[in-house]
Write a protein that holds these residues in place. Structure first.
Motif, PDB file in Angstrom:
ATOM      1  N   LEU A   1       1.006  -1.152  -0.043  1.00 33.06           N
ATOM      2  CA  LEU A   1      -0.004   0.056   0.200  1.00 33.06           C
ATOM      3  C   LEU A   1       0.791   1.250  -0.015  1.00 33.06           C
ATOM      4  O   LEU A   1       1.919   1.131   0.394  1.00 33.06           O
ATOM      5  N   PRO A   2       0.241   2.309  -0.361  1.00 35.49           N
ATOM      6  CA  PRO A   2       1.148   3.600  -0.309  1.00 35.49           C
ATOM      7  C   PRO A   2       1.470   3.913   1.168  1.00 35.49           C
ATOM      8  O   PRO A   2       0.852   3.621   2.001  1.00 35.49           O
ATOM      9  N   ALA A   3       2.556   4.302   1.361  1.00 35.45           N
ATOM     10  CA  ALA A   3       3.221   4.644   2.538  1.00 35.45           C
ATOM     11  C   ALA A   3       2.570   5.727   3.340  1.00 35.45           C
ATOM     12  O   ALA A   3       2.262   5.780   4.471  1.00 35.45           O
ATOM     13  N   LEU A   4       2.085   6.784   2.670  1.00 36.50           N
ATOM     14  CA  LEU A   4       1.662   8.127   3.410  1.00 36.50           C
ATOM     15  C   LEU A   4       0.502   7.814   4.265  1.00 36.50           C
ATOM     16  O   LEU A   4       0.425   8.340   5.238  1.00 36.50           O
ATOM     17  N   PRO A   5      -0.526   6.988   3.756  1.00 34.73           N
ATOM     18  CA  PRO A   5      -1.717   6.963   4.614  1.00 34.73           C
ATOM     19  C   PRO A   5      -1.367   6.264   5.854  1.00 34.73           C
ATOM     20  O   PRO A   5      -1.777   6.483   6.978  1.00 34.73           O
ATOM     21  N   SER A   6      -0.293   5.207   5.877  1.00 38.42           N
ATOM     22  CA  SER A   6       0.135   4.770   6.913  1.00 38.42           C
ATOM     23  C   SER A   6       0.860   5.552   7.803  1.00 38.42           C
ATOM     24  O   SER A   6       0.507   5.594   9.080  1.00 38.42           O
ATOM     25  N   ALA A   7       1.562   6.632   7.340  1.00 41.05           N
ATOM     26  CA  ALA A   7       2.452   7.482   8.155  1.00 41.05           C
ATOM     27  C   ALA A   7       1.360   8.526   8.871  1.00 41.05           C
ATOM     28  O   ALA A   7       1.327   8.896   9.986  1.00 41.05           O
TER      29      ALA A   7
END
Length: 333
Positions: free
Chosen positions: A14-20
């Motif tokens: 998954l894209p990293a930004l949503p996790s961050a």
């Protein structure tokens, strides 16, 4: 078919930004809960902890296991650098001789989210046996650590940023924030100043910023001084000789009248510029600072006002000059 080892690196699905964003939001929620707790109940034991540390003749002995231990090391370092002598003792090493480093006039600050960390048991027993002050930072007031502590700083429950709810993330952020809060309350309580701070931070960029202007300013024959009424042709010679891109205009009695900078020259660029006097070209009432000003504060003035040099003055008379290149040279920027 081979299987990857636990924790093996794989490309994120998954894209990293949503996790961050989710992680930071979870930790922010933890800090909000901590802020609310300090305003509703936790404030009383917090004050007790500050008073206990402030009254101690010895050091703050900080201890914790695992991630709490890493946070504890940082808290101890922050205490020491802000005027509260502190030392980190690893709980496992404490059981093998390091308890001897703890004296009766010390205060122990023990970190354990659960409050049931077995490695802390010998440290707690030692504190009770020799009546060493014990402060706990835990999320469980009724834990073994919480019950034995003289002061228990009970952290509010909060969701870890880890999606599995396992890796210490939000919890360690809260521990760290509470440790910083203790350090700040203690330094403010003893009126710990920026000059005191410099004693413990003489090196690097921070050390450079905490120097006083008097330690970097140019003085005596290096000062680019000219008198009122001097022709600009002569003033430019003085400006070139000194190499600061400016001259300080002084009255007959030595008081500061103004300053002529490269910017002033551009604003008065005209055929008869060389025939004008410095009185016409100068900027009156220039910015001045005192020799005791911190370099960090001088740097802020230079950057905010977009000027290249600062006149250092005492009783309205120039005693030095600091150029922005001087600040760059000592590593303050």
């Amino acid at each position: 078919m081979s299987k990857s080892a636990p924790g093996a690196r794989v490309a994120p699905a998954l894209p990293a930004l949503p996790s961050a964003l989710r992680a930071i939001e979870a930790e922010r929620a933890g800090l909000d809960a901590l802020l609310d707790a300090l305003q509703n109940g936790l404030g009383v034991p917090f004050q007790q902890a500050v008073s206990l540390i402030a009254a101690a003749a010895g050091r703050v002995i900080v201890s914790g296991m695992g991630k709490s231990g890493h946070v504890g090391r940082k808290i101890a370092a922050t205490f020491s650098s802000t005027g509260t002598p502190a030392y980190f003792v690893h709980p496992a090493e404490a059981s093998h001789g390091d308890l001897g480093a703890i004296q009766a006039d010390d205060v122990i600050l023990a970190l354990s989210w659960s409050g049931e960390t077995s490695e802390l048991s010998d440290l707690v027993a030692y504190a009770r046996r020799f009546r060493v002050g014990l402060i706990a930072i835990t999320a469980n007031r009724d834990s073994a650590l919480g019950r034995e502590a003289d002061v228990c700083l009970t952290l509010p429950k909060a969701r870890e940023a880890c999606p599995n709810g396992l890796a210490p993330t939000t919890s360690t952020t809260m521990q760290l924030a509470l440790g910083d809060a203790l350090a700040v309350a203690l330094l403010e309580g003893r009126a710990f100043s920026s000059h005191d701070f410099r004693v413990f931070h003489p090196g690097g960029k921070l050390g450079a910023q905490l120097k006083q202007v008097r330690s970097v300013m140019h003085t005596g024959e290096r000062l680019p001084l000219v008198s009122r009424g001097m022709r600009m042709s002569d003033a430019l010679v003085r400006m070139s000789e000194k190499g600061f891109g400016c001259v300080v205009v002084v009255e007959d009695d030595g008081a500061i009248a103004g300053i002529v900078t490269d910017g002033d020259l551009r604003r008065h660029m005209q055929p008869d510029l060389m025939a004008l006097t410095v009185d016409v070209v100068m900027t009156p009432h220039p910015t001045t600072v005192e020799p005791s000003l911190l370099v960090a504060e001088a740097l802020e003035i230079v950057e905010t006002r977009k000027i290249g040099a600062l006149i250092v003055a005492e009783n309205g008379r120039p005693v030095g000059l600091v150029h922005v290149l001087d600040l760059l040279r000592i590593g303050a920027v």
